[in-house]
Design an enzyme around this catalytic site. Structure first.
Site, PDB file in Angstrom:
ATOM      1  N   SER A 148       5.502  22.176   5.623  1.00 19.65           N
ATOM      2  CA  SER A 148       5.138  23.283   6.509  1.00 19.65           C
ATOM      3  C   SER A 148       4.370  22.785   7.724  1.00 19.65           C
ATOM      4  CB  SER A 148       4.262  24.278   5.737  1.00 19.65           C
ATOM      5  OG  SER A 148       3.651  25.207   6.607  1.00 19.65           O
ATOM      6  N   TYR A 173      -2.867  26.609   0.974  1.00 23.22           N
ATOM      7  CA  TYR A 173      -1.417  26.485   1.134  1.00 23.22           C
ATOM      8  C   TYR A 173      -1.082  25.186   1.855  1.00 23.22           C
ATOM      9  CZ  TYR A 173       3.246  27.238   3.097  1.00 23.22           C
ATOM     10  OH  TYR A 173       4.553  27.081   3.475  1.00 23.22           O
TER      11      TYR A 173
END
Length: 366
Positions: A148, A173
């Site tokens: 990501s 995350y």
């Protein structure tokens, strides 16, 4: 080195997810005979009916491409026994790990979900890839996995390059995604497993995730609620249309990093990382302006809708960053590909789908 996917068995985790389902559709659409095994836990993080819609789209595609096969398994990658069984039974040549608990803000309040899926689940995939070589078996030829843009944290240097240091995540995350890259590197080094991590930048499009800004803004505006624009509108995002993401993934799948030994006679890790982004960050206020124009154009909202009355500028949220901006030069160099769908074109396709899924379908059911 480019390899064909024809007649290969491909395992796609997160196959009912936004990117996973679109990848499966594209692999079926290409015309080459492929054997796809999909796994997804079908959790209720967001509306399961959207996941069911995606799976129905895949079923329709399979029906028109009988040369390929599609097997779908409901289960979690954090279930080690299940993953081992899937690898034993189907012996995938290519593994694309897209299963993950997504979302920056959700990780602040629900960290357990991220540890279970993004760390334990990914470890199970790595272990299964490792043991796919047991007893002289050819094993997994290429592991491709989702990372990501969040790994860049509050990096001041833009555009973000895969050469940049990414040791300061600002959300759990992001930390799990950086951990995935480190774990994959270790397994590539120790067990000579070709692996490629892909750092996705703000993926959007039809049948996407309802927790993403473009989707949640649309829901709120339609309900007459107020949308919050963070950092007082001074955020920029490298919005990347899902078809561009899928095209990048498909090209990468066919080019595993080369296995070779170093001067010490030990394997040099067959490992790579790429950004997949639009290379053109958009200001959030401009993004909202385009979205509202397209919502009116499609008749989702009335011509006289008062956007100013439903818009509020608020401070930055924990875990967020002011800008994301992908340096895609390595992707262009190695694969001859650069995402190119404009934000207006992408949002227009999303709004058209939204109208069909939420508005036209309800009218038909009356």
């Amino acid at each position: 080195m480019r390899c064909t996917l024809k007649d290969k068995t491909i395992l796609v985790t997160g196959a009912a997810g936004f990117i996973g389902s679109n990848l499966v559709l594209e692999l079926l659409r290409t015309g080459e005979a492929v054997h796809i095994v999909g796994i997804d836990n079908m959790n209720s993080y967001y509306d399961v009916s959207i996941k069911e819609y995606r799976l129905n789209e895949i079923k329709s595609m399979v029906a028109s491409h009988p040369e390929s096969t599609w097997t779908f398994i409901v289960g979690s990658i954090s279930d080690r026994e299940l993953i081992q069984k899937v690898f034993r039974e189907y012996r995938p040549s290519v593994v694309v790990n897209l299963a993950a608990q997504a979302g920056v803000r959700y990780s602040i309040t629900n960290p357990d979900a991220y540890i279970e899926s993004n760390l334990i689940g990914f470890y199970n995939i790595l272990e299964a890839c490792r043991h796919s070589y047991d007893d002289g078996e050819p094993g997994v030829e290429h592991l491709v996995y989702a990372s990501s843009s969040s790994v860049y944290g509050s990096n001041k240097k833009i555009p973000y390059s895969t050469e940049d240091k990414v040791d300061n995540p600002v959300s759990l995350y992001a930390a799990t995604k950086k951990s995935n890259e480190l774990m994959a590197h270790a397994y590539s080094k120790l067990y000579n497993i070709p692996s490629t991590g892909l750092r996705f930048f703000t993926v959007y499009g039809p049948a996407g995730r309802p927790d993403m800004a473009y989707f949640s803004f649309t829901n709120k505006l339609l309900a007459g609620e107020t949308i919050q624009i963070f950092n007082y509108g001074n955020c920029k995002r490298d919005f990347t249309y899902v078809d561009d993401i899928v095209e990048g993934v498909k090209r990468v799948m066919q080019s595993p990093p080369e296995k070779k030994n170093g001067e010490d006679g030990l394997p040099v890790p067959p490992y790579a990382i790429y950004n997949i982004g639009n290379n053109q960050p958009e200001n959030l206020l401009d993004f909202v302006d385009i979205l509202q124009q397209e919502l009116i154009r499609a008749g989702v909202l009335p011509q006289d809708y008062d956007f100013e009355a439903h818009k509020k500028l608020v401070p930055m949220q924990p875990g967020d960053v002011p800008v994301t901006y992908a340096d895609t030069s390595a992707l262009e160099r190695d694969f001859g590909f650069k995402p190119g769908t404009s934000l207006r074109e992408g949002l227009r396709r999303f709004v058209q789908w939204y109208r069909e899924f939420y508005i036209d379908r309800k009218k038909e059911q009356r």
